[in-house]
Design a protein around this motif. Structure first.
Motif: not given
Ligand code: KIV
Length: 273
Positions: A41-44, A109-111
């Motif tokens: 995740g962009d939570s990185v 991918v996630k958006l």
């Molecule tokens: O970037 C992330 O970790 C997320 C999760 C919180 C779903 O989008």
């Protein structure tokens, strides 16, 4: 776990278990713990890179971390986040998703976003890129929401989240993350949609749950209401590092077991001038 298997778990008993990971050691641990999916995740940005929020994270950052994760695991589905502005135009979405899959090795991918991002989801899905959507609190637009706060509380706000989730499902998303929503709203969306809902701060009725790894392991301060520290790896790590520092200073480390023997008499015959 393939995307098809993930999607087929909708309404099939045990909830899907998803967690973020950003490097090989933690990805391996998540795999050994039996998680179904890993999100890079962009939570990185907050969890690992020292940023205050997700906005500075770039496609190259996610690619670098996704590659580390995908080198380490074979079983869980690995999904990589398209970061801020990486899918603002459909062409960007296609190009950046290709990078995350080809160089990062991600399977999907996630958006973030509902109707506004549905064209990107539709274009990706039409070209065979599996898309996980993300509605409710969307960290990339948290400034618009007035920070990290629960979404969809009143009727019109709740309807907006329903519309966002439906728009993404109609556009071809294979699953949708529901973040920071009242549990009953998440339950209604879960009952209505044909794709799995993956909750974070959205109550127990979703088809699966996702959490940020560093929140679960005690690395995030303060602990957020929607998370739980399942093991205080942060304190354990700090104690281990303090013990290392103390043993080095007291010359207890390295001990004979960590040292190597050369040939007898060599030291005496060394020349230093
Ligand atoms: O970037 C992330 O970790 C997320 C999760 C919180 C779903 O989008």
């Amino acid at each position: 776990m393939t995307v098809a298997e993930f999607r087929a778990r909708k309404g099939q008993g045990a909830p899907l278990v998803c967690v973020t990971a950003y490097d090989a050691p933690f990805a391996r641990l998540a795999e050994r713990a039996g998680v179904d999916a890993i999100l890079v995740g962009d939570s990185v940005g907050r969890a690992v890179l020292g940023f205050e929020n997700e906005l500075p994270v770039r496609v190259s950052d996610i690619t670098h971390h996704a590659a580390a994760v995908t080198r380490a695991v074979t079983e869980p589905l690995v999904i990589a986040d398209l970061p801020f502005m990486a899918y603002a135009a459909v062409d960007d979405a296609l190009r950046n998703a290709a990078v995350l899959m080809q160089a990062g090795g991600a399977a999907a991918v996630k958006l973030e976003g509902g109707t506004a991002a549905a064209d990107a989801t539709a274009a990706l899905a039409a070209r065979g890129v599996p898309v996980m959507a993300h509605v409710g609190l969307t960290p990339q637009t948290a400034h618009l929401h007035g920070g990290y706060r629960v979404q969809g509380v009143g009727l019109s706000a709740a309807q907006a989240v329903v519309d966002a989730a439906r728009a993404q499902a109609a556009a071809g998303a294979f699953a949708v993350v529901l973040e920071l929503l009242p549990a009953e709203l998440a339950r209604a969306i879960t009952q209505h949609l044909e794709i799995p809902t993956i909750g974070i701060g959205a109550g127990p009725h979703c088809d699966g749950q996702i959490q940020v790894l560093h929140d679960l392991l005690g690395f995030s301060q303060p602990t957020l209401r929607h998370t739980r520290v399942f093991g205080d790896a942060a304190s354990l790590s700090e104690s281990a590092l303090a013990a290392y520092a103390s043993d080095v200073r007291a010359r207890r480390f390295p001990a004979p077991e960590q040292s190597f023997k050369g040939k007898r008499g060599v030291r005496e015959r060394l020349e230093f001038e």
